[in-house]
Motif scaffolding. Sequence first.
Motif, PDB file in Angstrom:
ATOM      1  N   SER A   2       0.826  -1.200   0.000  1.00 54.56           N
ATOM      2  CA  SER A   2       0.000   0.000   0.000  1.00 54.56           C
ATOM      3  C   SER A   2       0.863   1.254   0.000  1.00 54.56           C
ATOM      4  O   SER A   2       1.930   1.283   0.588  1.00 54.56           O
ATOM      5  N   SER A   3       0.370   2.276  -0.660  1.00 51.92           N
ATOM      6  CA  SER A   3       1.075   3.555  -0.618  1.00 51.92           C
ATOM      7  C   SER A   3       0.380   4.498   0.356  1.00 51.92           C
ATOM      8  O   SER A   3       0.795   5.636   0.524  1.00 51.92           O
ATOM      9  N   TYR A   4      -0.664   4.010   1.014  1.00 47.22           N
ATOM     10  CA  TYR A   4      -1.403   4.810   1.984  1.00 47.22           C
ATOM     11  C   TYR A   4      -0.836   4.544   3.374  1.00 47.22           C
ATOM     12  O   TYR A   4      -0.713   3.403   3.801  1.00 47.22           O
ATOM     13  N   LEU A   5      -0.477   5.604   4.082  1.00 39.21           N
ATOM     14  CA  LEU A   5       0.124   5.475   5.408  1.00 39.21           C
ATOM     15  C   LEU A   5      -0.753   6.131   6.461  1.00 39.21           C
ATOM     16  O   LEU A   5      -1.416   7.138   6.189  1.00 39.21           O
ATOM     17  N   GLU A   6      -0.713   5.567   7.660  1.00 37.84           N
ATOM     18  CA  GLU A   6      -1.391   6.159   8.820  1.00 37.84           C
ATOM     19  C   GLU A   6      -0.451   6.092  10.012  1.00 37.84           C
ATOM     20  O   GLU A   6       0.420   5.229  10.075  1.00 37.84           O
ATOM     21  N   PRO A   7      -0.654   6.989  10.993  1.00 38.69           N
ATOM     22  CA  PRO A   7       0.189   6.948  12.193  1.00 38.69           C
ATOM     23  C   PRO A   7      -0.040   5.643  12.971  1.00 38.69           C
ATOM     24  O   PRO A   7      -1.161   5.148  13.051  1.00 38.69           O
ATOM     25  N   GLU A   8       1.037   5.118  13.512  1.00 36.12           N
ATOM     26  CA  GLU A   8       0.973   3.905  14.318  1.00 36.12           C
ATOM     27  C   GLU A   8       1.825   4.110  15.566  1.00 36.12           C
ATOM     28  O   GLU A   8       2.829   4.805  15.531  1.00 36.12           O
ATOM     29  N   ALA A   9       1.390   3.485  16.650  1.00 31.69           N
ATOM     30  CA  ALA A   9       2.135   3.479  17.909  1.00 31.69           C
ATOM     31  C   ALA A   9       1.874   4.766  18.681  1.00 31.69           C
ATOM     32  O   ALA A   9       0.934   5.473  18.354  1.00 31.69           O
ATOM     33  N   PRO A  10       2.618   5.102  19.676  1.00 36.40           N
ATOM     34  CA  PRO A  10       3.767   4.345  20.162  1.00 36.40           C
ATOM     35  C   PRO A  10       3.345   3.078  20.916  1.00 36.40           C
ATOM     36  O   PRO A  10       2.281   3.027  21.508  1.00 36.40           O
ATOM     37  N   PHE A  11       4.215   2.072  20.839  1.00 42.62           N
ATOM     38  CA  PHE A  11       3.993   0.810  21.531  1.00 42.62           C
ATOM     39  C   PHE A  11       5.113   0.593  22.537  1.00 42.62           C
ATOM     40  O   PHE A  11       6.229   1.064  22.348  1.00 42.62           O
TER      41      PHE A  11
END
Length: 173
Positions: A2-11
């Motif tokens: 995918s070229s679509y990104l979303e924020p992830e974390a913090p973990f």
Amino acid sequence: SSSYLEPEAPFGEYTGYMGRRTMAAVFEVTAITHRKNPVFCSLLSQMPPSESSKMKKIAQDNNFLHHLQRECGIPEVLDVWFDEIAVDAWCVVQFRKDTRQEVIWQAMHAVLGRQFKAGKICIAVDEDIDPAEFESVQWALSYRMQPERDILIVPNRFSTLDPSTMPPSDSPA
């Protein structure tokens, strides 16, 4: 991909620190299939010692032993031991007693060059030192080496989640 990104974390990470917020690829699930009696396997990554750190350590030891002996052609390497608590950082390589110095350095560089995230601290020992016994390794470091002759500092070594690489203002909690 995918070229679509979303924020992830913090973990919370296995190092005991919080990872940074990152951008991660998003994927779309179009189908889910399963068998009548599914087998569900799961592994939680936790602070070491844990199930995940033990499994990673066993795999890393054997992968690096194979790499040095077979891919690099260094049969003088007898064992490779990564510490379970700091599996990306501490590595001890055991050699035959009569191994030439240049072969030892070649192997140590091969460990450092294999993955950027493994081998922040890499120690070579003779076959009479058990790489899995920290006190034995510590004894060898104390009485069988001279720092000015036997230590090479390679700058900018770090593991993927190494909080020591962050600027002081960004230090994790």
